[in-house]
Write a protein that holds these residues in place. Structure first.
Motif, PDB file in Angstrom:
ATOM      1  N   GLN A 242       0.850  -1.282   0.210  1.00 49.43           N
ATOM      2  CA  GLN A 242       0.051   0.134  -0.119  1.00 49.43           C
ATOM      3  C   GLN A 242       0.907   1.221  -0.115  1.00 49.43           C
ATOM      4  OE1 GLN A 242      -2.544  -1.701   3.601  1.00 49.43           O
ATOM      5  NE2 GLN A 242      -3.764  -0.317   2.538  1.00 49.43           N
ATOM      6  N   LEU A 243       2.092   1.084   0.635  1.00 56.01           N
ATOM      7  CA  LEU A 243       2.989   2.356   0.580  1.00 56.01           C
ATOM      8  C   LEU A 243       4.093   2.369  -0.355  1.00 56.01           C
ATOM      9  CD1 LEU A 243       3.183   2.683   4.415  1.00 56.01           C
ATOM     10  CD2 LEU A 243       1.583   4.051   2.939  1.00 56.01           C
ATOM     11  N   ALA A 244       3.748   1.613  -1.328  1.00 50.15           N
ATOM     12  CA  ALA A 244       4.793   1.373  -2.347  1.00 50.15           C
ATOM     13  C   ALA A 244       5.454   2.640  -3.122  1.00 50.15           C
ATOM     14  CB  ALA A 244       4.386   0.603  -3.662  1.00 50.15           C
ATOM     15  N   HIS A 245       4.564   3.621  -2.976  1.00 47.87           N
ATOM     16  CA  HIS A 245       5.170   5.060  -3.535  1.00 47.87           C
ATOM     17  C   HIS A 245       6.111   5.674  -2.614  1.00 47.87           C
ATOM     18  CE1 HIS A 245       1.789   6.019  -0.892  1.00 47.87           C
ATOM     19  NE2 HIS A 245       2.122   7.247  -0.828  1.00 47.87           N
ATOM     20  N   TYR A 246       5.746   5.499  -1.391  1.00 44.79           N
ATOM     21  CA  TYR A 246       6.663   6.028  -0.089  1.00 44.79           C
ATOM     22  C   TYR A 246       7.850   5.449  -0.246  1.00 44.79           C
ATOM     23  CZ  TYR A 246       8.449   7.192   4.324  1.00 44.79           C
ATOM     24  OH  TYR A 246       9.210   7.457   5.522  1.00 44.79           O
ATOM     25  N   TYR A 247       8.155   4.041  -0.435  1.00 49.21           N
ATOM     26  CA  TYR A 247       9.255   3.173  -0.268  1.00 49.21           C
ATOM     27  C   TYR A 247      10.039   3.559  -1.590  1.00 49.21           C
ATOM     28  CZ  TYR A 247       6.212   0.349   2.547  1.00 49.21           C
ATOM     29  OH  TYR A 247       5.513  -0.161   3.641  1.00 49.21           O
ATOM     30  N   ARG A 248       9.475   4.035  -2.683  1.00 49.86           N
ATOM     31  CA  ARG A 248      10.305   4.391  -3.859  1.00 49.86           C
ATOM     32  C   ARG A 248      10.797   5.634  -3.598  1.00 49.86           C
ATOM     33  NH1 ARG A 248       5.722   2.052  -6.471  1.00 49.86           N
ATOM     34  NH2 ARG A 248       6.403   0.070  -7.639  1.00 49.86           N
ATOM     35  N   GLU A 249       9.880   6.848  -2.912  1.00 55.92           N
ATOM     36  CA  GLU A 249      10.425   8.052  -2.461  1.00 55.92           C
ATOM     37  C   GLU A 249      11.581   7.945  -1.622  1.00 55.92           C
ATOM     38  OE1 GLU A 249       7.099  10.018  -1.136  1.00 55.92           O
ATOM     39  OE2 GLU A 249       6.023  10.207  -3.221  1.00 55.92           O
ATOM     40  N   THR A 250      11.499   7.157  -0.565  1.00 59.31           N
ATOM     41  CA  THR A 250      12.530   7.240   0.549  1.00 59.31           C
ATOM     42  C   THR A 250      13.887   6.789  -0.002  1.00 59.31           C
ATOM     43  OG1 THR A 250      11.601   5.163   1.446  1.00 59.31           O
ATOM     44  CG2 THR A 250      10.995   7.262   2.458  1.00 59.31           C
ATOM     45  N   TYR A 251      13.888   5.680  -0.976  1.00 59.61           N
ATOM     46  CA  TYR A 251      15.035   5.381  -1.491  1.00 59.61           C
ATOM     47  C   TYR A 251      15.722   6.233  -2.568  1.00 59.61           C
ATOM     48  CZ  TYR A 251      18.262   1.997  -3.447  1.00 59.61           C
ATOM     49  OH  TYR A 251      19.551   1.285  -4.103  1.00 59.61           O
ATOM     50  N   ALA A 252      14.773   6.818  -3.179  1.00 63.16           N
ATOM     51  CA  ALA A 252      15.344   7.660  -4.217  1.00 63.16           C
ATOM     52  C   ALA A 252      16.054   8.896  -3.416  1.00 63.16           C
ATOM     53  CB  ALA A 252      14.136   8.307  -5.057  1.00 63.16           C
ATOM     54  N   ALA A 253      15.505   9.297  -2.433  1.00 63.64           N
ATOM     55  CA  ALA A 253      16.104  10.375  -1.492  1.00 63.64           C
ATOM     56  C   ALA A 253      17.226   9.914  -0.469  1.00 63.64           C
ATOM     57  CB  ALA A 253      14.932  11.117  -0.685  1.00 63.64           C
ATOM     58  N   LYS A 254      17.566   8.729  -0.682  1.00 66.59           N
ATOM     59  CA  LYS A 254      18.676   8.059   0.208  1.00 66.59           C
ATOM     60  C   LYS A 254      19.742   9.065   0.266  1.00 66.59           C
ATOM     61  CE  LYS A 254      20.317   3.721   1.562  1.00 66.59           C
ATOM     62  NZ  LYS A 254      19.520   3.169   2.635  1.00 66.59           N
ATOM     63  N   PRO A 255      20.356   9.272   1.488  1.00 66.40           N
ATOM     64  CA  PRO A 255      21.988   9.962   1.440  1.00 66.40           C
ATOM     65  C   PRO A 255      22.635   9.198   0.716  1.00 66.40           C
ATOM     66  CG  PRO A 255      20.742  10.158   3.547  1.00 66.40           C
ATOM     67  CD  PRO A 255      20.036   9.087   2.811  1.00 66.40           C
ATOM     68  N   VAL A 256      23.713   9.651  -0.175  1.00 61.06           N
ATOM     69  CA  VAL A 256      24.610   8.923  -0.798  1.00 61.06           C
ATOM     70  C   VAL A 256      25.563   8.061  -0.013  1.00 61.06           C
ATOM     71  CG1 VAL A 256      26.512   9.338  -2.547  1.00 61.06           C
ATOM     72  CG2 VAL A 256      24.634  10.842  -2.682  1.00 61.06           C
ATOM     73  N   TRP A 257      25.714   8.708   1.246  1.00 64.44           N
ATOM     74  CA  TRP A 257      26.764   7.979   2.045  1.00 64.44           C
ATOM     75  C   TRP A 257      26.298   6.625   2.843  1.00 64.44           C
ATOM     76  CZ3 TRP A 257      24.472   7.783   6.996  1.00 64.44           C
ATOM     77  CH2 TRP A 257      23.411   8.952   7.359  1.00 64.44           C
ATOM     78  N   GLN A 258      24.844   6.767   2.801  1.00 58.90           N
ATOM     79  CA  GLN A 258      24.065   5.821   3.830  1.00 58.90           C
ATOM     80  C   GLN A 258      24.161   4.556   2.760  1.00 58.90           C
ATOM     81  OE1 GLN A 258      19.729   6.235   4.647  1.00 58.90           O
ATOM     82  NE2 GLN A 258      20.586   5.943   6.565  1.00 58.90           N
TER      83      GLN A 258
END
Length: 260
Positions: A242-258
């Motif tokens: 149900q929250l697939a869009h959110y998972y995509r957004e959080t992964y796309a915005a993931k800090p480079v160092w993480q």
């Protein structure tokens, strides 16, 4: 829990990245290895990195999640033989550094206790690779398994035996009825859990794992209580989230160092 939705080849690369990062930082790390179809592409990628880039497993140790009870030592579907063929023989991981539950032991409860002790003596598992069954099982912890369970003998459900019949010439009657498996508490003691799932047939199990209530009915949901879980799924396996869009957004915005 971090959920990453990506094509299958990308999932294998991400899981292999996590293993490589661990072995680079700690060459003597302890790996948890799963069998089944889900991790095969990961092992292919690790073998490629070993051959082409020198990724070394020489100082690592590994523990298997589970093993069938009663399969002859030379049976090709005995999980120790499967992992030897899929990974150990393709990298420099020492065969004697890989241990699985003894499904041929005369005293199975004693063998389970010894296996638990061996994992503890090794310092615990640093990174555990996991798959998930269509009914939500992880390792062979079938629905109804105690969330506090440790390595023990389990009776396989008909569904699991039917799912695994493809490895036994599509004959479910040739699939063993019992196994030894790490328990849910054993798995949860690993420091990083990396679970892979692909295909629409895994979609409901993935939905329950990530978004359902914690329940023995869906054993994988115990992973929600773990502080460091990575769930790697393709679009088909993610189709019920149900929250697939959110998972995509959080992964796309993931800090480079993480990392994962």
């Amino acid at each position: 829990m971090e959920v990453v939705i990506a094509p299958g080849a990308e999932l294998a690369r991400l899981a292999a990245d996590a293993v490589e990062r661990l072995l680079t930082a700690r060459p003597d790390a302890v790996l948890g290895l799963a069998t089944g179809s889900s991790p095969l592409a990961v092992y292919d990628e690790l073998a490629r990195r070993h051959a082409e880039r020198g990724l070394s497993f020489a100082r690592a140790r590994a523990f298997l999640l589970d093993e069938y009870v009663g399969l002859p030592a030379d049976h090709p579907e005995r999980y120790r033989n499967v992992i030897d063929a899929e990974l150990v023989a393709r990298v420099d991981l020492r065969p004697e550094a890989v241990q699985g539950p003894d499904g041929l032991a005369d005293d199975l409860p004693a063998a389970c206790a010894a296996y638990e002790a061996a994992i503890v003596d090794a310092g615990g598992v640093d990174l555990q690779v996991l798959g998930i069954g269509t009914d939500g099982h992880v390792a062979f912890n079938e629905p109804g398994s105690s969330l506090a369970s440790r390595t023990r003998i389990k009776t396989l459900t008909r569904q699991t035996r039917e799912d695994n019949a493809r490895f036994f010439d599509d004959d479910v009657e040739r699939v063993p009825t019992h196994c030894l498996t790490q328990g849910l508490a054993t798995i949860s003691a690993a420091r990083h859990l990396v679970l892979l799932a692909q295909g629409r047939h895994k979609a409901e199990a993935v939905h329950q794992l990530v978004e359902g209530p914690v329940s023995a009915l869906w054993p994988a949901t115990v992973l929600q209580l773990h502080p460091h879980v990575t769930v790697l799924v393709d679009e088909a396996a993610a189709s019920r989230l149900q929250l697939a869009h959110y998972y995509r957004e959080t992964y796309a915005a993931k800090p480079v160092w993480q990392a994962l």
